[in-house]
Scaffold this motif. Structure first.
Motif, PDB file in Angstrom:
ATOM      1  N   UNK A 126     -16.185 -11.094 -21.649  1.00 26.32           N
ATOM      2  CA  UNK A 126     -16.065 -10.380 -20.390  1.00 26.32           C
ATOM      3  C   UNK A 126     -14.622 -10.000 -20.093  1.00 26.32           C
ATOM      4  N   UNK A 127     -13.701 -10.940 -20.290  1.00 25.01           N
ATOM      5  CA  UNK A 127     -12.312 -10.696 -19.929  1.00 25.01           C
ATOM      6  C   UNK A 127     -11.662  -9.601 -20.741  1.00 25.01           C
ATOM      7  N   UNK A 128     -12.202  -9.276 -21.901  1.00 24.90           N
ATOM      8  CA  UNK A 128     -11.609  -8.283 -22.779  1.00 24.90           C
ATOM      9  C   UNK A 128     -12.323  -6.940 -22.692  1.00 24.90           C
ATOM     10  N   UNK A 129     -13.371  -6.863 -21.920  1.00 26.17           N
ATOM     11  CA  UNK A 129     -14.186  -5.655 -21.882  1.00 26.17           C
ATOM     12  C   UNK A 129     -13.672  -4.662 -20.852  1.00 26.17           C
ATOM     13  N   UNK A 130     -13.792  -3.383 -21.200  1.00 29.43           N
ATOM     14  CA  UNK A 130     -13.458  -2.304 -20.276  1.00 29.43           C
ATOM     15  C   UNK A 130     -14.686  -1.439 -20.080  1.00 29.43           C
ATOM     16  N   UNK A 131     -14.895  -0.956 -18.868  1.00 27.17           N
ATOM     17  CA  UNK A 131     -16.048  -0.101 -18.595  1.00 27.17           C
ATOM     18  C   UNK A 131     -15.902   1.227 -19.323  1.00 27.17           C
ATOM     19  N   UNK A 132     -17.002   1.714 -19.883  1.00 29.77           N
ATOM     20  CA  UNK A 132     -16.991   3.032 -20.507  1.00 29.77           C
ATOM     21  C   UNK A 132     -16.957   4.107 -19.426  1.00 29.77           C
ATOM     22  N   UNK A 133     -16.363   5.244 -19.776  1.00 31.95           N
ATOM     23  CA  UNK A 133     -16.444   6.397 -18.890  1.00 31.95           C
ATOM     24  C   UNK A 133     -17.847   6.981 -18.991  1.00 31.95           C
ATOM     25  N   UNK A 134     -18.193   7.880 -18.080  1.00 30.02           N
ATOM     26  CA  UNK A 134     -19.513   8.503 -18.118  1.00 30.02           C
ATOM     27  C   UNK A 134     -19.713   9.260 -19.421  1.00 30.02           C
ATOM     28  N   UNK A 135     -18.671   9.914 -19.900  1.00 34.73           N
ATOM     29  CA  UNK A 135     -18.765  10.658 -21.155  1.00 34.73           C
ATOM     30  C   UNK A 135     -18.964   9.714 -22.340  1.00 34.73           C
ATOM     31  N   UNK A 136     -18.245   8.591 -22.327  1.00 32.81           N
ATOM     32  CA  UNK A 136     -18.354   7.619 -23.420  1.00 32.81           C
ATOM     33  C   UNK A 136     -19.745   6.982 -23.454  1.00 32.81           C
ATOM     34  N   UNK A 137     -20.251   6.597 -22.308  1.00 37.52           N
ATOM     35  CA  UNK A 137     -21.564   5.968 -22.270  1.00 37.52           C
ATOM     36  C   UNK A 137     -22.662   6.942 -22.693  1.00 37.52           C
ATOM     37  N   UNK A 138     -22.532   8.190 -22.295  1.00 40.79           N
ATOM     38  CA  UNK A 138     -23.519   9.191 -22.679  1.00 40.79           C
ATOM     39  C   UNK A 138     -23.515   9.402 -24.181  1.00 40.79           C
ATOM     40  N   UNK A 139     -22.326   9.487 -24.787  1.00 41.52           N
ATOM     41  CA  UNK A 139     -22.219   9.666 -26.232  1.00 41.52           C
ATOM     42  C   UNK A 139     -22.769   8.448 -26.976  1.00 41.52           C
ATOM     43  N   UNK A 140     -22.494   7.256 -26.454  1.00 39.66           N
ATOM     44  CA  UNK A 140     -22.976   6.019 -27.069  1.00 39.66           C
ATOM     45  C   UNK A 140     -24.499   5.962 -27.056  1.00 39.66           C
TER      46      UNK A 140
END
Length: 208
Positions: free
Chosen positions: A18-32
């Motif tokens: 958790x401490x090392x995680x960053x939220x994806x942007x909307x564009x990143x999550x859509x591509x993923x």
């Protein structure tokens, strides 16, 4: 006991990163989501060895088990524990088949919490889990993984599960790690190894 083991088996869990995680942007999550969903459609069978580590507040030591997971599209799933004991759970035809060291039984899984969990695990191989209306899905990333975090919407499911995480290595579209945090605070971590995609699976893997 069956309920605790089943939840531990299918859900996956601790939030170690958790401490090392960053939220994806909307564009990143859509591509993923697009990439995983597209590539998952080609998966007909999936097999992997797994190591499961369960941490419970009232135990000083973690419970570590090993076994093999087998999945056949569209919705047949088998978890067979081999160490330190033998225990099998099979989701098949809306039934949960259980073999507890030779003692066999079955449970009706239709419209039950187990059915929802089975659907999510199967969905992790075909990409359909991202559209599951039972969960709110949030996306994160770190240096090694893309992560989909599932938070139950229903109060019924929240009685058992706080959240579930699926970890996808940066270079692949299949899950390599599942983390689950239960409502009690207990956690389960499942790491998959030796994954085989679209290899033949004997029918015996889905029977007791």
């Amino acid at each position: 006991m069956i309920k605790n083991i089943a939840f531990g088996a299918f859900l996956l869990f601790s939030g170690m990163l958790f401490g090392q995680n960053a939220a994806m942007s909307q564009e990143e999550s859509k591509a993923f989501v697009t990439k995983v969903s597209s590539e998952a459609k080609t998966i007909k069978t999936l097999q992997a060895d797994f190591i499961q580590t369960k941490k419970m507040d009232f135990l000083d030591k973690n419970i570590v088990t090993q076994g093999k997971m087998s999945l056949k599209s569209p919705n047949t799933l088998s978890w067979k524990y081999t160490k330190p004991y033998q225990y099998s759970i099979i989701f098949k035809d809306n039934k949960i088949l259980i073999n507890d060291q030779g003692k066999k039984s079955s449970v009706d899984a239709k419209s039950k919490t187990f059915e929802k969990i089975n659907k999510l695990i199967v969905g992790s191989s075909n990409g359909q889990m991202f559209g599951d209306t039972e969960f709110i899905v949030r996306y994160f990333k770190n240096d090694h993984y893309n992560i989909a975090r599932f938070i139950p919407k229903s109060s019924q499911l929240l009685k058992y599960i706080k959240e579930i995480e699926l970890h996808f290595p940066k270079n692949q579209s299949t899950v390599s790690q599942v983390n689950m945090t239960e409502a009690s605070g207990d956690t389960t971590n499942i790491v998959f190894k030796n994954t085989k995609i679209n290899a033949p699976i004997a029918a015996s893997e889905f029977s007791l």
